[in-house]
Motif scaffolding. Structure first.
Motif, PDB file in Angstrom:
ATOM      1  N   THR A 145       0.830  -1.211   0.000  1.00 62.88           N
ATOM      2  CA  THR A 145       0.000   0.000   0.000  1.00 62.88           C
ATOM      3  C   THR A 145       0.860   1.255   0.000  1.00 62.88           C
ATOM      4  N   ARG A 148       2.329   6.435   3.986  1.00 61.14           N
ATOM      5  CA  ARG A 148       1.838   7.799   3.764  1.00 61.14           C
ATOM      6  C   ARG A 148       1.764   8.539   5.090  1.00 61.14           C
ATOM      7  N   LEU A 167      -1.799  17.442   3.503  1.00 64.03           N
ATOM      8  CA  LEU A 167      -0.601  16.714   3.914  1.00 64.03           C
ATOM      9  C   LEU A 167       0.475  16.786   2.841  1.00 64.03           C
ATOM     10  N   VAL A 168       0.971  17.992   2.583  1.00 64.59           N
ATOM     11  CA  VAL A 168       2.101  18.124   1.679  1.00 64.59           C
ATOM     12  C   VAL A 168       3.212  18.829   2.441  1.00 64.59           C
ATOM     13  N   THR A 250       8.402  16.002  -2.569  1.00 63.16           N
ATOM     14  CA  THR A 250       7.487  16.503  -3.584  1.00 63.16           C
ATOM     15  C   THR A 250       6.181  15.729  -3.586  1.00 63.16           C
ATOM     16  N   ASP A 251       6.184  14.551  -3.020  1.00 62.77           N
ATOM     17  CA  ASP A 251       4.979  13.712  -3.027  1.00 62.77           C
ATOM     18  C   ASP A 251       5.079  12.730  -1.857  1.00 62.77           C
ATOM     19  N   PRO A 252       4.479  13.054  -0.708  1.00 61.69           N
ATOM     20  CA  PRO A 252       4.746  12.282   0.515  1.00 61.69           C
ATOM     21  C   PRO A 252       4.174  10.872   0.494  1.00 61.69           C
ATOM     22  N   LEU A 253       4.792  10.011  -0.263  1.00 63.20           N
ATOM     23  CA  LEU A 253       4.381   8.609  -0.311  1.00 63.20           C
ATOM     24  C   LEU A 253       5.609   7.775  -0.642  1.00 63.20           C
TER      25      LEU A 253
ATOM     26  N   ARG B 120       0.659   7.796  -9.522  1.00 63.75           N
ATOM     27  CA  ARG B 120       0.633   9.202  -9.110  1.00 63.75           C
ATOM     28  C   ARG B 120       1.371  10.069 -10.114  1.00 63.75           C
ATOM     29  N   LYS B 124      -0.408  13.033 -12.097  1.00 64.30           N
ATOM     30  CA  LYS B 124       0.137  14.395 -12.024  1.00 64.30           C
ATOM     31  C   LYS B 124       0.371  14.954 -13.413  1.00 64.30           C
ATOM     32  N   GLU B 153      -5.110  16.562  -2.779  1.00 63.78           N
ATOM     33  CA  GLU B 153      -4.084  17.584  -2.585  1.00 63.78           C
ATOM     34  C   GLU B 153      -4.018  18.546  -3.770  1.00 63.78           C
ATOM     35  N   TYR B 212      -2.003  -6.407   0.410  1.00 61.35           N
ATOM     36  CA  TYR B 212      -2.137  -4.947   0.364  1.00 61.35           C
ATOM     37  C   TYR B 212      -3.533  -4.602   0.842  1.00 61.35           C
TER      38      TYR B 212
END
Lengths: 377, 448
Positions: A145, A148, A167-168, A250-253, B120, B124, B153, B212
């Protein structure tokens, strides 16, 4: 460029490089690459490849597990966000330290061997890290998953206003997504380039080149190469960790797939494509691969029909269906063809091509051109 | 030579500071233009762009391909091409077949590779470069959740495609995200009574679970609804997504004393694990004096096709099947079949519906602004999209509709006629309170 480095020349290269990086949003617009996410990827993977090239380009040690450091950096950065708050600076610092330590551990073991054995050892360690992140370490990594940042995380240094917000990652109120994120990454790329340039020109860099050219001879002169190789391995790992942290800034994951062997292979491709042992090559290679991945993979039949609409009707169908094989999900094919052409015709990568063109322009009478470093095996 | 010279002097620090300041100040030049729009990617020309983000490679590629077909069909129908499909049976008549709000619908596509990172990145790209006003797609809950939070976001609407984990509209719900597909909670509630009748009480269950969010969610839901009638879990083993070979996971099942195997797998994983389980002879065994049974909680016709004979008599649940006889389903099957030559899958159905629902909500709201459009979707009651009367609940942005319990057909009449509907579980039976699964929607983000 490799023929005769002088301080003035280095400074010129650095200034031109910095200017080129900072103006990327302008000059990449005509080829459709000037949007923040891709620009960020260019900067981040450029940094990753620069770090990798310090190890591979200078010492000739081919690490096939560099993605592990990228992954460790990513996970550390996200944990930094989760525990400390959304400021990117502590997260990046933590990531550099952790990946440096991790690189020291792996390097300590792997550097006892060289050549193919070293590659296999690093590959094994990276696959191990990947599988650990995927299964055993799920409480830390959140498995498939991906890890995050959640609203419920402690984030002790975040103010009340921040903790309710999106959340950035934010640096003094500037959100690290979009163009600000790109400039943040670009700053690190420029700094990373500067450090790499200094290492290339330093006595330390000369030692590393000595390791590459003949380790036995170095041993006979009474020098122990291992501290040098270990040091550069750790530096290289720190570059990768910083790149991983920037990915999360730049992308919190953070996902485990970042550590997979394909990701390690990708950075090797980037470096070889651009030119092993050159300063600019790996960054160019990273840009080309990321461009293919993001732009070519997005072409679908409609776009192709638009492109080939100038052709007569009868020709348009076959052309679209044939070129369709090389775009969309087939972008790997295009990349493979490009890679083969470059490796066969220009073993020194794109930088060799650039070098040949410049010497042709200058009259081609330079005889010292054979002096270039041979590509490492 | 460099910005920072050794030894550090006041001057070099100042110089570096000034350079850093310039670098930090530059972005405002670029961001300032964004403030002029009322919301992110507001369409100004005669067209509006939607972003279709589906897996074109990886274990869910078959579903992704079918989703893309459905999206293209939906776009045609919204633009007034083709026979209109379910637009004719949809109870809301806001869409007139001339695009949305007078703008022609265009689309861009991306490959999620069934990886959160890649998904993502491609979402984007569609938002930042192609100006997509809405992102839709999925086929893996991990990816759907990752993309949903990205859309929150960024400030665009996310219309989830095939994603079945509770978390998508449960603990990871977001205001900008909407899901038409059902979830594991509903599967559990619908499937458990049928399993009880078919296999009896007091069973020993072995779970093989995709490792997952969806797998965990599915495993939990089946346990929750089968434990009350004495189905005990012997073991729950997690398997990596895209494992390919499941024999190492299936061997221990034989000696575990379990008499039911639940395969919480989807896509090619399910095809492989089920086929191998049948090859191992599990279904011919008698354990604890009972016939050994296999259950696949989430079924799809595409998977049934892949698994061939192995699916005969296997129970599972599905959101929709092309054999349904209501007007909406038939209209959809007809126009899909005419265009592509075979019936649509449940993934195609949910993606088609999501596109229509989005377009309809935009038309009714009179704008593409996420907050206004979302409000038009909240508590929206509709019918005619193949699942009977359906509600888009405001509390968690989840659709509630009938759930199908299906069984692999023993004597299929064609290569597509593989699932037999055992029971249509009414909506009332699968409903649950909006706050049961936790999570916070938060506020809408318009991206400015």
């Amino acid at each position: 460029m490799t023929s005769n480095p002088t301080p003035t020349r280095d400074l010129a290269v650095f200034v031109i490089f910095a200017a080129a990086v900072l103006t990327m949003p302008i000059w990449l617009a005509p080829i459709g690459a000037a949007y923040p996410d891709l620009l960020q990827k260019f900067a981040i993977y450029g940094l990753f490849a620069t770090g990798f090239n310090l190890l591979f380009g200078l010492t000739g040690y081919l690490s096939f597990g560099h993605a592990a450091f990228l992954g460790v950096g990513s996970y550390t950065a996200v944990w930094g966000f989760k525990l400390l708050g959304m400021n990117p600076v502590p997260a990046a610092a933590m990531a550099i330290v952790t990946s440096g330590l991790f690189a020291w551990l792996i390097g300590y073991v792997s550097l006892r061997r060289s050549g193919i054995y070293f590659s296999i050892l690093t590959l094994a360690f990276a696959q191990m890290s990947y599988n650990l992140a995927y299964s055993v370490l799920t409480p830390i990594t959140n498995g498939e998953t991906g890890l995050r940042v959640l609203q419920s995380d402690p984030r002790i240094f975040d103010t009340a206003a921040q903790s309710g917000g999106p959340l950035v990652s934010t640096l003094f109120g500037i959100e690290m997504s979009g163009y600000p994120g790109f400039y943040f990454c670009a700053t690190f790329l420029i700094l990373g380039f500067l450090v790499a340039q200094r290492i290339f020109r330093s006595p330390f860099g000369t030692m590393l080149r000595a390791v590459k050219s003949n380790q036995n001879r170095m041993n006979y002169t009474g020098l122990n190469p291992r501290p040098y190789t270990l040091a550069v391995f750790v530096i290289s790992g720190m570059y990768a960790g910083l790149a991983g942290a920037l990915l999360c800034i730049t992308d919190p994951l953070a996902g485990a797939e970042r550590m997979q062997w394909t990701a390690s292979g990708e950075v090797v491709l980037m470096t070889i494509l651009g030119g092993v042992g050159t300063l600019l090559g790996p960054i160019l290679g990273a840009g080309i691969i990321k461009y293919f991945e993001n732009i070519f993979s997005a072409f679908n039949e409609h776009i192709l029909q638009d492109i080939f609409s100038f052709l007569p009707e009868a020709l348009q169908g076959p052309v679209v269906s044939i070129s369709g094989l090389f775009v969309g999900e087939g972008w790997h094919l295009t990349l493979g063809v490009l890679f083969m052409i470059i490796v066969i015709l220009l073993p020194g990568g794109i930088m060799e091509g650039v070098g040949r063109i410049t010497s042709m322009v200058k009259g081609g009478s330079r005889k010292k051109h054979q002096h270039q470093t041979a590509p490492a095996e | 030579m460099t910005l920072i010279r050794k030894p550090l002097s006041r001057r070099s620090i100042l110089r570096a500071g000034a350079a850093g300041g310039v670098a930090l100040a530059t972005p405002t030049i670029f961001t300032s233009s964004a403030w002029s729009a009322g919301y992110l990617n507001e369409p100004t020309g005669s067209t509006v762009t939607l972003g279709f983000n589906v897996p074109q490679s990886g274990p869910y590629a078959d579903e992704g391909a079918d989703e893309l077909r459905a999206y293209q069909l939906a776009v045609e129908h919204i633009n007034g091409e083709g026979d209109g499909g379910m637009l004719n049976t949809f109870t809301s008549k806001a869409l007139k077949g001339n695009g949305v709000l007078g703008k022609k619908v265009e689309f861009v596509t991306g490959d999620t590779q069934t990886k959160s990172d890649a998904a993502r990145a491609s979402a984007k790209r569609m938002i930042e470069k192609d100006g997509a006003i809405m992102i839709t797609g999925g086929s893996s809950s991990g990816v759907a959740i990752a993309v949903q939070s990205l859309c929150q976001e960024a400030g665009v609407i996310f219309m989830a495609g095939l994603t079945h984990s509770n978390d998508t509209t449960g603990k990871d719900r977001r205001a900008n995200g909407f899901r038409h597909f059902f979830n594991t909670e509903m599967t559990g509630a619908a499937l458990a009574p049928v399993l009880k009748n078919a296999m009896g009480e007091g069973r020993k269950v072995y779970h093989l679970t995709a490792d997952y969010t969806w797998g965990w969610s599915q495993e939990g839901s089946i346990q929750k609804y089968t434990e009350p009638f004495g189905w005990d879990t012997v073991a729950a083993v997690r398997t990596p997504v895209g494992a390919g070979d499941f024999s190492q996971y299936l061997t221990p099942v034989l000696n575990s004393g379990a008499d039911v195997l639940v395969l919480n797998h989807y896509g090619k994983d399910m095809v492989n694990s089920l086929t191998q389980a049948v090859q191992f002879g599990l279904r011919d065994k008698q354990v604890n004096g009972k016939q050994f049974e296999i259950v696949v909680p989430l079924f799809s016709r595409l998977m049934a096709q892949g698994a061939g004979d192995a699916i005969k008599g296997i129970f599972g649940s599905t959101a929709w099947n092309w054999s349904l006889t209501d007007e909406g389903s038939q209209a959809f099957v007809k126009s899909f079949g005419q265009k592509y030559g075979f019936p649509p899958s449940q993934a195609a159905h949910t993606c088609y519906c999501q596109t229509l629902l989005y377009a309809d909500a935009a038309e009714r709201a009179g704008t593409f602004m996420p907050s206004a459009l979302g409000a038009a979707l909240e508590d929206f009651e509709f019918d005619g999209l193949g699942n009977g009367p359906t509600l888009y609940r405001a509390g968690d942005h989840q659709c509630f509709k009938d759930v199908l319990v299906v069984k692999g057909k023993e004597n299929p009449s064609s290569q597509f006629d593989l699932l037999e509907v055992v029971e249509v579980t009414p909506r009332a039976q699968v409903e649950y309170p909006a706050d049961m699964l936790g999570g916070e929607l938060g506020a809408y983000n318009n991206g400015v």
